[in-house]
Structures are given as structure tokens and as C-alpha cells.
Motif scaffolding. Structure first.
Motif, PDB file in Angstrom:
ATOM      1  N   LEU A  54       0.831  -1.213   0.000  1.00 34.59           N
ATOM      2  CA  LEU A  54       0.000   0.000   0.000  1.00 34.59           C
ATOM      3  C   LEU A  54       0.863   1.258   0.000  1.00 34.59           C
ATOM      4  O   LEU A  54       0.528   2.255  -0.640  1.00 34.59           O
ATOM      5  N   ALA A  55       1.989   1.211   0.720  1.00 33.28           N
ATOM      6  CA  ALA A  55       2.888   2.373   0.737  1.00 33.28           C
ATOM      7  C   ALA A  55       3.452   2.635  -0.656  1.00 33.28           C
ATOM      8  O   ALA A  55       3.584   3.783  -1.094  1.00 33.28           O
ATOM      9  N   SER A  56       3.738   1.556  -1.361  1.00 37.75           N
ATOM     10  CA  SER A  56       4.301   1.707  -2.697  1.00 37.75           C
ATOM     11  C   SER A  56       3.251   2.238  -3.676  1.00 37.75           C
ATOM     12  O   SER A  56       3.551   3.059  -4.556  1.00 37.75           O
ATOM     13  N   ILE A  57       2.014   1.778  -3.498  1.00 38.71           N
ATOM     14  CA  ILE A  57       0.936   2.298  -4.352  1.00 38.71           C
ATOM     15  C   ILE A  57       0.714   3.778  -4.052  1.00 38.71           C
ATOM     16  O   ILE A  57       0.517   4.589  -4.951  1.00 38.71           O
ATOM     17  N   GLN A  58       0.790   4.115  -2.762  1.00 39.96           N
ATOM     18  CA  GLN A  58       0.626   5.524  -2.391  1.00 39.96           C
ATOM     19  C   GLN A  58       1.713   6.382  -3.052  1.00 39.96           C
ATOM     20  O   GLN A  58       1.443   7.465  -3.571  1.00 39.96           O
ATOM     21  N   GLU A  59       2.921   5.868  -3.020  1.00 34.50           N
ATOM     22  CA  GLU A  59       4.046   6.568  -3.671  1.00 34.50           C
ATOM     23  C   GLU A  59       3.729   6.778  -5.154  1.00 34.50           C
ATOM     24  O   GLU A  59       3.876   7.884  -5.689  1.00 34.50           O
ATOM     25  N   PHE A  60       3.260   5.720  -5.799  1.00 35.00           N
ATOM     26  CA  PHE A  60       2.927   5.785  -7.230  1.00 35.00           C
ATOM     27  C   PHE A  60       1.861   6.848  -7.497  1.00 35.00           C
ATOM     28  O   PHE A  60       1.952   7.627  -8.451  1.00 35.00           O
ATOM     29  N   GLU A  61       0.862   6.896  -6.614  1.00 34.89           N
ATOM     30  CA  GLU A  61      -0.257   7.814  -6.843  1.00 34.89           C
ATOM     31  C   GLU A  61       0.096   9.277  -6.574  1.00 34.89           C
ATOM     32  O   GLU A  61      -0.727  10.161  -6.797  1.00 34.89           O
ATOM     33  N   CYS A  62       1.284   9.517  -6.061  1.00 35.49           N
ATOM     34  CA  CYS A  62       1.707  10.905  -5.837  1.00 35.49           C
ATOM     35  C   CYS A  62       2.268  11.537  -7.114  1.00 35.49           C
ATOM     36  O   CYS A  62       2.683  12.696  -7.111  1.00 35.49           O
ATOM     37  N   TYR A  63       2.269  10.762  -8.198  1.00 39.32           N
ATOM     38  CA  TYR A  63       2.727  11.267  -9.506  1.00 39.32           C
ATOM     39  C   TYR A  63       1.585  11.157 -10.498  1.00 39.32           C
ATOM     40  O   TYR A  63       0.677  10.347 -10.322  1.00 39.32           O
ATOM     41  N   GLU A  64       1.664  11.949 -11.543  1.00 38.49           N
ATOM     42  CA  GLU A  64       0.748  11.746 -12.655  1.00 38.49           C
ATOM     43  C   GLU A  64       1.530  11.848 -13.954  1.00 38.49           C
ATOM     44  O   GLU A  64       2.542  12.549 -14.032  1.00 38.49           O
ATOM     45  N   HIS A  65       1.049  11.085 -14.936  1.00 38.79           N
ATOM     46  CA  HIS A  65       1.721  11.085 -16.231  1.00 38.79           C
ATOM     47  C   HIS A  65       0.928  11.974 -17.174  1.00 38.79           C
ATOM     48  O   HIS A  65      -0.266  11.757 -17.382  1.00 38.79           O
ATOM     49  N   THR A  66       1.554  12.976 -17.687  1.00 36.72           N
ATOM     50  CA  THR A  66       0.892  13.927 -18.572  1.00 36.72           C
ATOM     51  C   THR A  66       1.640  13.924 -19.902  1.00 36.72           C
ATOM     52  O   THR A  66       2.757  13.398 -19.977  1.00 36.72           O
ATOM     53  N   PRO A  67       1.042  14.512 -20.938  1.00 34.38           N
ATOM     54  CA  PRO A  67       1.761  14.580 -22.226  1.00 34.38           C
ATOM     55  C   PRO A  67       3.117  15.269 -22.069  1.00 34.38           C
ATOM     56  O   PRO A  67       4.056  14.997 -22.815  1.00 34.38           O
ATOM     57  N   GLU A  68       3.243  16.133 -21.077  1.00 32.59           N
ATOM     58  CA  GLU A  68       4.525  16.836 -20.875  1.00 32.59           C
ATOM     59  C   GLU A  68       5.507  15.991 -20.056  1.00 32.59           C
ATOM     60  O   GLU A  68       6.655  16.380 -19.872  1.00 32.59           O
ATOM     61  N   GLY A  69       5.049  14.882 -19.537  1.00 30.54           N
ATOM     62  CA  GLY A  69       5.950  14.039 -18.742  1.00 30.54           C
ATOM     63  C   GLY A  69       5.376  13.788 -17.357  1.00 30.54           C
ATOM     64  O   GLY A  69       4.255  14.190 -17.033  1.00 30.54           O
ATOM     65  N   ARG A  70       6.170  13.139 -16.521  1.00 32.28           N
ATOM     66  CA  ARG A  70       5.723  12.790 -15.168  1.00 32.28           C
ATOM     67  C   ARG A  70       5.832  14.005 -14.263  1.00 32.28           C
ATOM     68  O   ARG A  70       6.816  14.741 -14.326  1.00 32.28           O
ATOM     69  N   ARG A  71       4.817  14.205 -13.449  1.00 29.29           N
ATOM     70  CA  ARG A  71       4.910  15.312 -12.486  1.00 29.29           C
ATOM     71  C   ARG A  71       4.254  14.928 -11.167  1.00 29.29           C
ATOM     72  O   ARG A  71       3.428  14.028 -11.103  1.00 29.29           O
TER      73      ARG A  71
END
Ligand code: SF4
Length: 233
Positions: A63-80
Motif C-alpha cells: 500500500l505504501a508503494s501504491i501511495q508513492e505511485f499515486e503521488c505522480y501523474e503522467h501527462t503529455p509533458e511528462g511525469r509530475r
């Protein structure tokens, strides 16, 4: 017996533990430095990894790793990035199914503790909060001399009581304790005595708005005195 070389990851120039390779490739230790714990202490790492086999630990780590993943978003400009730590905390606690959160806070952050409690209650958490001065025990109890009191020799001053903060949150059986702004050392005692899972929302830094890294970022300029060898008073 040969002496173990202690890890020195902070000085590592390559980061072989996180190689930029494809999923089907295997990480290599060929270029890892001599102080790399993956080279010198593989048995400790192996033992630590086997701890994830305990189902509760594995699920918590997942769950901690999923939480880490969800703190980013992938956009056409890249990961933010997208989540401030408060949101990360709320989302993680919700993922874990926690209902009751403990808050161990510093008297200097009473207003922040109140705001945080409101935010958490708004998300349907029950919040148990304990201020660092709990107990109203005079500092003299731990051997503080009058001239060592912040309030001055003539005034009463309660000691910070992180052990009581931990024990009260243990007693309340909170699902997760949140540390907010305890001082260096007081936080250490709090962690030592806490028998419930703990996370940190913020650490105390009286000068930088509780952002100790600000001084680190300025270590090459305005805070270059941090680099002198003698202790800065
Ligand atoms: S584990 Fe090894 S490769 Fe990774 S940072 Fe530490 S020394 Fe470098």
C-alpha cells in the motif's frame, strides 16, 4: 574475521540499486563501489527482504508503494508530482482502512495541530491529539537548571513529555500516530516509546518554517557557516 565496511550510500556515484534498465534485465553490481552494502552485507539485505513475507508487512509495504505511485501523474509533458504530504498521509491512512489517528504535536504548532485535526475529521477520521507539554511537569524534574529554561529563571516551565505523548497514543490504540513538529531528541523518545505505527508529517525547524532542508539548500551560500568544522553557536 574481516571487518565489515559500513554502507556509504550518500557518497555513491552510480546508484546500482536503482538501475535504469528494462524489466527483463538483471541489476548488476559490477560497478557498485566497495562500500556498497549489496556487495558487503547481502545476508542482511536478504534477511530484511524475507520480513516482507509476513502478510501484514507485505500488505503495508504494498500500500505504501501504491501511495508513492499515486503521488505522480503522467501527462503529455511528462511525469509530475501532485500530492502535498498532508494529502499523501490522508490517502495512505484511507488505503490502510485506518479509522483512528493519533497526533503528537509540539506546543509551538498548536494552531497547525488544530487545522490538521479539522482536515482529518472532515475525512471522517477520529483524531486523538496530545500536546508535548502534557503532564505539566516542571523541567527541573529532568535536571534542568533555572538558567537553562527558555522562559527564564523566574518562571515555571513545563518539560516536553514525548514519552507521555507516546504512551497516551498507545493507550488510545490509534491505528497510526502522526508526529507533528517535535524537537530533535524529543522526537527520538517519542519514536522509541510508540508501540503503534508512526509517520511524520513535519519536523521542527524554528528558523525555516519547519523545512530543515532549506538550510541545506543554502549551505553553499547564505548558510555556508554550516560547513565550518567547529560547532556553530
Ligand atoms: S546500495 Fe550500493 S549502489 Fe545503491 S547507493 Fe548504496 S552503495 Fe550505491
Amino acid at each position: 574475521m574481516t571487518e565489515k565496511i559500513n554502507p556509504n550510500c550518500a557518497k555513491c556515484p552510480i546508484g546500482a540499486c536503482d538501475p535504469k534498465i528494462k524489466v527483463e534485465e538483471k541489476p548488476s553490481l559490477n560497478t557498485a563501489p566497495g562500500y556498497c552494502p549489496m556487495k558487503n552485507m547481502p545476508e542482511i539485505i536478504e534477511r530484511a527482504v524475507s520480513d516482507y513475507d509476513e502478510p501484514g508487512v507485505k500488505e503495508f509495504a504494498r500500500l505504501a508503494s501504491i501511495q508513492e505511485f499515486e503521488c505522480y501523474e503522467h501527462t503529455p509533458e511528462g511525469r509530475r508530482t501532485k500530492n502535498p504530504r498532508i494529502l499523501e498521509l490522508i490517502q495512505f491512512a484511507e488505503k490502510c482502512g485506518y479509522k483512528k489517528l493519533g497526533l503528537a504535536f509540539c506546543a509551538g504548532l498548536t494552531s497547525e495541530a488544530r487545522t490538521l485535526t479539522g482536515l482529518l475529521e472532515n475525512r471522517s477520521f477520529e483524531v486523538v491529539s496530545v500536546r508535548c507539554k502534557v503532564g505539566a511537569i516542571p523541567k527541573e524534574r529532568i535536571g534542568i537548571k533555572p538558567q537553562e529554561k527558555i522562559a527564564g529563571v523566574e518562571n515555571y516551565e513545563s518539560m516536553c513529555n514525548p514519552i507521555a505523548q507516546a504512551e497516551l497514543l498507545n493507550e488510545a490504540k490509534v491505528d497510526l500516530a502522526v508526529m507533528l513538529g517535535l524537537c530533535v531528541g524529543h522526537d527520538t523518545l517519542f519514536f522509541k516509546y510508540c508501540r503503534v505505527p508512526v509517520t511524520v508529517l513535519a519536523v521542527k525547524d524554528r528558523v525555516t518554517g519547519h523545512n530543515p532542508l532549506a538550510a541545506l539548500y543554502l549551505a553553499d551560500s547564505y548558510y555556508s557557516r554550516l560547513k565550518t568544522k567547529k560547532i556553530n553557536k
